[in-house]
Design a protein around this motif. Sequence first.
Motif, PDB file in Angstrom:
ATOM      1  N   PRO A 101       0.846  -1.209   0.000  1.00  0.00           N
ATOM      2  CA  PRO A 101       0.000   0.000   0.000  1.00  0.00           C
ATOM      3  C   PRO A 101       0.877   1.253   0.000  1.00  0.00           C
ATOM      4  N   LYS A 102       0.404   2.312  -0.619  1.00  0.00           N
ATOM      5  CA  LYS A 102       1.213   3.534  -0.781  1.00  0.00           C
ATOM      6  C   LYS A 102       1.727   4.071   0.552  1.00  0.00           C
ATOM      7  N   LEU A 103       0.865   4.014   1.581  1.00  0.00           N
ATOM      8  CA  LEU A 103       1.235   4.562   2.892  1.00  0.00           C
ATOM      9  C   LEU A 103       1.516   3.462   3.922  1.00  0.00           C
ATOM     10  N   GLY A 104       1.667   2.226   3.446  1.00  0.00           N
ATOM     11  CA  GLY A 104       2.013   1.130   4.347  1.00  0.00           C
ATOM     12  C   GLY A 104       0.800   0.517   5.038  1.00  0.00           C
ATOM     13  N   CYS A 105       1.077  -0.178   6.145  1.00  0.00           N
ATOM     14  CA  CYS A 105       0.047  -0.905   6.895  1.00  0.00           C
ATOM     15  C   CYS A 105      -0.024  -0.384   8.325  1.00  0.00           C
ATOM     16  N   LEU A 106      -1.233  -0.134   8.799  1.00  0.00           N
ATOM     17  CA  LEU A 106      -1.448   0.301  10.180  1.00  0.00           C
ATOM     18  C   LEU A 106      -2.119  -0.820  10.956  1.00  0.00           C
ATOM     19  N   ASN A 107      -1.724  -0.962  12.216  1.00  0.00           N
ATOM     20  CA  ASN A 107      -2.290  -2.000  13.068  1.00  0.00           C
ATOM     21  C   ASN A 107      -2.981  -1.383  14.275  1.00  0.00           C
ATOM     22  N   ILE A 108      -4.162  -1.922  14.616  1.00  0.00           N
ATOM     23  CA  ILE A 108      -4.843  -1.551  15.860  1.00  0.00           C
ATOM     24  C   ILE A 108      -4.497  -2.621  16.884  1.00  0.00           C
ATOM     25  N   HIS A 109      -3.780  -2.238  17.934  1.00  0.00           N
ATOM     26  CA  HIS A 109      -3.319  -3.213  18.930  1.00  0.00           C
ATOM     27  C   HIS A 109      -3.934  -2.893  20.287  1.00  0.00           C
ATOM     28  N   ALA A 110      -4.453  -3.928  20.968  1.00  0.00           N
ATOM     29  CA  ALA A 110      -5.190  -3.741  22.231  1.00  0.00           C
ATOM     30  C   ALA A 110      -4.262  -3.694  23.438  1.00  0.00           C
ATOM     31  N   SER A 111      -3.322  -2.767  23.409  1.00  0.00           N
ATOM     32  CA  SER A 111      -2.406  -2.541  24.536  1.00  0.00           C
ATOM     33  C   SER A 111      -1.779  -1.182  24.349  1.00  0.00           C
ATOM     34  N   LEU A 112      -1.334  -0.595  25.449  1.00  0.00           N
ATOM     35  CA  LEU A 112      -0.545   0.629  25.350  1.00  0.00           C
ATOM     36  C   LEU A 112       0.901   0.208  25.102  1.00  0.00           C
ATOM     37  N   LEU A 113       1.229   0.037  23.841  1.00  0.00           N
ATOM     38  CA  LEU A 113       2.580  -0.414  23.505  1.00  0.00           C
ATOM     39  C   LEU A 113       3.624   0.546  24.064  1.00  0.00           C
ATOM     40  N   PRO A 114       4.797  -0.025  24.408  1.00  0.00           N
ATOM     41  CA  PRO A 114       5.228  -1.406  24.176  1.00  0.00           C
ATOM     42  C   PRO A 114       4.866  -2.388  25.302  1.00  0.00           C
ATOM     43  N   ARG A 115       3.905  -2.056  26.155  1.00  0.00           N
ATOM     44  CA  ARG A 115       3.628  -2.858  27.342  1.00  0.00           C
ATOM     45  C   ARG A 115       3.380  -4.335  27.028  1.00  0.00           C
ATOM     46  N   TRP A 116       2.423  -4.635  26.147  1.00  0.00           N
ATOM     47  CA  TRP A 116       2.118  -6.037  25.841  1.00  0.00           C
ATOM     48  C   TRP A 116       2.113  -6.260  24.335  1.00  0.00           C
ATOM     49  N   ARG A 117       3.170  -6.867  23.847  1.00  0.00           N
ATOM     50  CA  ARG A 117       3.245  -7.272  22.446  1.00  0.00           C
ATOM     51  C   ARG A 117       2.844  -8.743  22.340  1.00  0.00           C
ATOM     52  N   GLY A 118       2.132  -9.106  21.272  1.00  0.00           N
ATOM     53  CA  GLY A 118       1.791 -10.515  21.100  1.00  0.00           C
ATOM     54  C   GLY A 118       0.305 -10.768  21.020  1.00  0.00           C
ATOM     55  N   ALA A 119      -0.062 -12.036  21.158  1.00  0.00           N
ATOM     56  CA  ALA A 119      -1.404 -12.509  20.802  1.00  0.00           C
ATOM     57  C   ALA A 119      -2.482 -12.215  21.835  1.00  0.00           C
ATOM     58  N   ALA A 120      -2.129 -12.071  23.110  1.00  0.00           N
ATOM     59  CA  ALA A 120      -3.168 -11.984  24.151  1.00  0.00           C
ATOM     60  C   ALA A 120      -2.955 -10.781  25.078  1.00  0.00           C
ATOM     61  N   PRO A 121      -2.914  -9.568  24.525  1.00  0.00           N
ATOM     62  CA  PRO A 121      -2.628  -8.399  25.375  1.00  0.00           C
ATOM     63  C   PRO A 121      -3.730  -8.088  26.385  1.00  0.00           C
ATOM     64  N   ILE A 122      -4.982  -8.343  26.025  1.00  0.00           N
ATOM     65  CA  ILE A 122      -6.091  -8.051  26.937  1.00  0.00           C
ATOM     66  C   ILE A 122      -6.009  -8.955  28.163  1.00  0.00           C
ATOM     67  N   GLN A 123      -5.852 -10.248  27.926  1.00  0.00           N
ATOM     68  CA  GLN A 123      -5.810 -11.224  29.024  1.00  0.00           C
ATOM     69  C   GLN A 123      -4.577 -11.036  29.895  1.00  0.00           C
ATOM     70  N   ARG A 124      -3.428 -10.791  29.273  1.00  0.00           N
ATOM     71  CA  ARG A 124      -2.195 -10.657  30.055  1.00  0.00           C
ATOM     72  C   ARG A 124      -2.204  -9.392  30.907  1.00  0.00           C
ATOM     73  N   ALA A 125      -2.838  -8.343  30.429  1.00  0.00           N
ATOM     74  CA  ALA A 125      -2.932  -7.113  31.216  1.00  0.00           C
ATOM     75  C   ALA A 125      -3.760  -7.337  32.475  1.00  0.00           C
ATOM     76  N   ILE A 126      -4.869  -8.063  32.342  1.00  0.00           N
ATOM     77  CA  ILE A 126      -5.703  -8.360  33.516  1.00  0.00           C
ATOM     78  C   ILE A 126      -4.946  -9.254  34.487  1.00  0.00           C
ATOM     79  N   ALA A 127      -4.336 -10.327  33.975  1.00  0.00           N
ATOM     80  CA  ALA A 127      -3.631 -11.284  34.835  1.00  0.00           C
ATOM     81  C   ALA A 127      -2.473 -10.632  35.584  1.00  0.00           C
TER      82      ALA A 127
END
Length: 311
Positions: A101-127
């Motif tokens: 894409p002309k302007l690249g790829c944007l990602n919506i990530h469910a964490s205040l990065l860089p706090r939780w990178r990876g597949a389960a940021p919601i669950q790991r934040a609670i735990a």
Amino acid sequence: MGYRILFAGTPEFSVAPLQALLDSEHDVVGVYTQPDRPAGRGRKLTPSPVKQLALVHQLPVEQPESLKTTDAQAILASYQADLMIVVAYGLLLPPAVLTTPKLGCLNIHASLLPRWRGAAPIQRAIAAGDAITGITIMQMDAGLDTGPMLYKAELSINTDDTAQTLHDKLAPLGADALLATLAHLPNLTPEVQDDVQACYAAKLTKAEAQLNWQQHAEELVRQIHAFNPWPMAFSLLDEQPLRLLNAEVVTTHTEHMNDQPGEIIHLDKDGLYVACGQGQVRLTQVQPAGKKAMSAYDFAQARNLLGRVLR
């Protein structure tokens, strides 16, 4: 100014951002989502929530098994998108796709990065007992959630939040954050992530859902909430799994200070009280094997549970 957008997402979390784009001035030219998977008791092939919404709006839908082939990359390039928006898509985007894409790829990530990178940021934040979480909109690079950050939106985590309730609050927040990012995109300054602050939010497994009652009551309650709705925390009672859906930390009854961890020490209309390595937990909602979820008090009726031990 509207952008030509390719959208890539699969689960329910991705639906709100796609709907927000469809309701905006932007032009969604195509949707990428995971191939249909078996679901339900009949194991019938079922389209993803994102595909279902895309079909309602008669959008072109692509469901490649991989984006690594030249054919798949040629199809993606043919959409001539300005941007690709990626939300819990579930497929790796090779470097060739990231720059298509002309302007690249944007990602919506469910964490205040860089706090939780990876597949389960919601669950790991609670735990982990985090007090806040949120959404980060980031420019994607070849790493795992390592790209420069463009926009953040914070959200408090309540003590009674489960992974499901937090998910349901973060999804619309992600949609709002995306639209805000797109509105100001030419003027945003990307912020490089501090790798030192990063934690890995590993994918959840069923194995970690069996509770260890030697732990502190606060840890156990956080796990119960983090694992709801999947993989669902459980303990064995009479060698049968008992799912634990909701719980609270309670003031320790001093007369039960020396009880065995996992022992059911009290019952009242508010739930079942269980001794822990430190402190006590009140189970408020449970689900016996093969039955529907119910209040812990209802579960205890007609059962002699006092003194029994959850393992």
